[in-house]
Write a protein that holds these residues in place. Structure first.
Motif, PDB file in Angstrom:
ATOM      1  N   GLU A 171      17.884   2.938 -11.783  1.00  0.00           N
ATOM      2  CA  GLU A 171      16.597   2.789 -12.455  1.00  0.00           C
ATOM      3  C   GLU A 171      16.667   1.787 -13.600  1.00  0.00           C
ATOM      4  N   HIS A 172      17.751   1.820 -14.386  1.00  0.00           N
ATOM      5  CA  HIS A 172      17.821   0.916 -15.537  1.00  0.00           C
ATOM      6  C   HIS A 172      17.896  -0.550 -15.108  1.00  0.00           C
ATOM      7  N   LEU A 173      18.468  -0.808 -13.916  1.00  0.00           N
ATOM      8  CA  LEU A 173      18.556  -2.189 -13.425  1.00  0.00           C
ATOM      9  C   LEU A 173      17.191  -2.701 -12.978  1.00  0.00           C
ATOM     10  N   ILE A 174      16.462  -1.866 -12.236  1.00  0.00           N
ATOM     11  CA  ILE A 174      15.146  -2.311 -11.778  1.00  0.00           C
ATOM     12  C   ILE A 174      14.192  -2.465 -12.958  1.00  0.00           C
ATOM     13  N   CYS A 175      14.339  -1.606 -13.970  1.00  0.00           N
ATOM     14  CA  CYS A 175      13.507  -1.735 -15.170  1.00  0.00           C
ATOM     15  C   CYS A 175      13.838  -3.020 -15.929  1.00  0.00           C
ATOM     16  N   ALA A 176      15.123  -3.360 -16.010  1.00  0.00           N
ATOM     17  CA  ALA A 176      15.539  -4.579 -16.711  1.00  0.00           C
ATOM     18  C   ALA A 176      14.974  -5.819 -16.022  1.00  0.00           C
ATOM     19  N   LEU A 177      14.989  -5.818 -14.693  1.00  0.00           N
ATOM     20  CA  LEU A 177      14.436  -6.948 -13.953  1.00  0.00           C
ATOM     21  C   LEU A 177      12.922  -7.042 -14.134  1.00  0.00           C
ATOM     22  N   LEU A 178      12.259  -5.904 -14.119  1.00  0.00           N
ATOM     23  CA  LEU A 178      10.806  -5.914 -14.300  1.00  0.00           C
ATOM     24  C   LEU A 178      10.422  -6.362 -15.704  1.00  0.00           C
ATOM     25  N   ARG A 220       6.621  -2.009 -21.536  1.00  0.00           N
ATOM     26  CA  ARG A 220       7.200  -0.667 -21.423  1.00  0.00           C
ATOM     27  C   ARG A 220       6.154   0.323 -20.900  1.00  0.00           C
ATOM     28  N   GLU A 221       4.905   0.110 -21.282  1.00  0.00           N
ATOM     29  CA  GLU A 221       3.839   0.991 -20.814  1.00  0.00           C
ATOM     30  C   GLU A 221       3.642   0.853 -19.303  1.00  0.00           C
ATOM     31  N   GLN A 222       3.751  -0.360 -18.786  1.00  0.00           N
ATOM     32  CA  GLN A 222       3.589  -0.572 -17.347  1.00  0.00           C
ATOM     33  C   GLN A 222       4.711   0.075 -16.546  1.00  0.00           C
ATOM     34  N   LEU A 223       5.894   0.159 -17.119  1.00  0.00           N
ATOM     35  CA  LEU A 223       7.015   0.805 -16.440  1.00  0.00           C
ATOM     36  C   LEU A 223       6.767   2.293 -16.244  1.00  0.00           C
ATOM     37  N   GLU A 224       5.911   2.879 -17.077  1.00  0.00           N
ATOM     38  CA  GLU A 224       5.627   4.313 -17.013  1.00  0.00           C
ATOM     39  C   GLU A 224       4.427   4.629 -16.126  1.00  0.00           C
ATOM     40  N   LYS A 225       3.698   3.615 -15.708  1.00  0.00           N
ATOM     41  CA  LYS A 225       2.505   3.842 -14.901  1.00  0.00           C
ATOM     42  C   LYS A 225       2.861   4.300 -13.487  1.00  0.00           C
ATOM     43  N   PRO A 226       1.991   5.103 -12.846  1.00  0.00           N
ATOM     44  CA  PRO A 226       2.173   5.365 -11.407  1.00  0.00           C
ATOM     45  C   PRO A 226       2.096   4.045 -10.651  1.00  0.00           C
ATOM     46  N   SER A 281       0.806  -1.221   0.000  1.00  0.00           N
ATOM     47  CA  SER A 281       0.000   0.000   0.000  1.00  0.00           C
ATOM     48  C   SER A 281       0.841   1.273   0.000  1.00  0.00           C
ATOM     49  N   HIS A 282       2.123   1.158   0.370  1.00  0.00           N
ATOM     50  CA  HIS A 282       2.982   2.350   0.423  1.00  0.00           C
ATOM     51  C   HIS A 282       3.506   2.763  -0.950  1.00  0.00           C
ATOM     52  N   LEU A 283       3.295   1.942  -1.976  1.00  0.00           N
ATOM     53  CA  LEU A 283       3.831   2.251  -3.302  1.00  0.00           C
ATOM     54  C   LEU A 283       3.064   3.409  -3.930  1.00  0.00           C
ATOM     55  N   ARG A 284       3.783   4.491  -4.181  1.00  0.00           N
ATOM     56  CA  ARG A 284       3.217   5.707  -4.762  1.00  0.00           C
ATOM     57  C   ARG A 284       4.227   6.338  -5.712  1.00  0.00           C
ATOM     58  N   GLY A 285       3.709   7.126  -6.652  1.00  0.00           N
ATOM     59  CA  GLY A 285       4.594   7.882  -7.532  1.00  0.00           C
ATOM     60  C   GLY A 285       5.138   7.040  -8.673  1.00  0.00           C
TER      61      GLY A 285
END
Length: 229
Positions: free
Chosen positions: A125-132, A139-145, A108-112
């Motif tokens: 950021e590029h490492l966490i994006c690569a893992l996700l 790519r669209e989900q990576l941009e979502k709040p 529930s604390h995930l924001r922004g």
């Protein structure tokens, strides 16, 4: 709770020795201080033991899975390891300067944005994006709040962030809740590849058997535990 910080983290990372924890169970809970003052008998309670002599140690590169039904003290044990609770008997030894990376059940604390989240935890950021992306994020989900993501996607964010952190011990509390089968396999492969030192709680017995070096079976009826290799 007694602590000793003189453990060599190159070998034993953390040791839990005969830890016991109880809580007060009120048979007739008073709803206010006034009620309890007027009728003291309503404040009577009994001590319920949730941890009764839990002992284990974690070595560098080792994974320990904790399995047990709800109410057997798994979350209490994690809070003791994290230092969030100290009211317990027994000893927990931690390595000097021990850094823990924690994945909680709560999302529930995930924001922004993901960028803000990565910056807050000082991971790239590029490492966490690569893992996700490996965990089936588009790519669209990576941009979502973050608050707009599904529960399963939020758990993946917590796991990816944790794997990006440099820590001595990875403490994961039911990490696979809401996570799809494909991503569970990917997470399993990541753990087996990088072999982080970790303790995790998980109800997926197949995942636990594949990933863990030892299984700590916790019995809610007795409060005791048993190590299975």
């Amino acid at each position: 709770m007694k602590e000793n910080n003189e453990i060599d983290t190159r070998e034993v990372v953390i040791r839990v020795d005969n830890v016991k924890k109880s809580f007060k169970s009120y048979k007739d809970k008073a709803t206010s201080f006034k009620e309890r003052f007027v009728n003291p008998s309503r404040g009577k309670h009994e001590d319920v033991m949730v941890l009764k002599g839990i002992s284990f140690e974690v070595h560098k590169g080792e994974a320990i899975g904790i399995i047990g039904k709800n109410g057997c003290g798994k979350s209490s044990l994690f809070r003791l390891i994290l230092g969030e609770q100290t009211e317990a008997a027994g000893k927990i030894w931690r390595g000097l300067g021990l850094k823990i990376s924690y994945v909680s059940q709560d999302t529930s604390h995930l924001r922004g944005s993901l960028r803000e989240y990565a910056r807050a935890f000082q991971v790239e950021e590029h490492l966490i994006c690569a893992l996700l992306r490996k965990l089936d994020f588009s790519r669209e989900q990576l941009e979502k709040p973050l608050e707009a993501l599904s529960q399963g996607q939020k758990k993946k964010v917590l796991i990816a962030r944790s794997l990006c952190e440099q820590a001595h011990l990875y403490l994961w509390d039911e990490p696979l809740n809401y996570v799809d089968v494909y991503s569970r396999i990917q997470i399993q492969e990541l753990i087996l590849k990088f072999q982080p030192t970790m303790v995790f709680v998980e109800h997926d017995a197949e995942f636990a058997d594949r990933v863990a070096d030892q299984i700590l079976m916790m019995n809610p009826a007795t409060g005791r535990s048993q190590i299975r290799y």
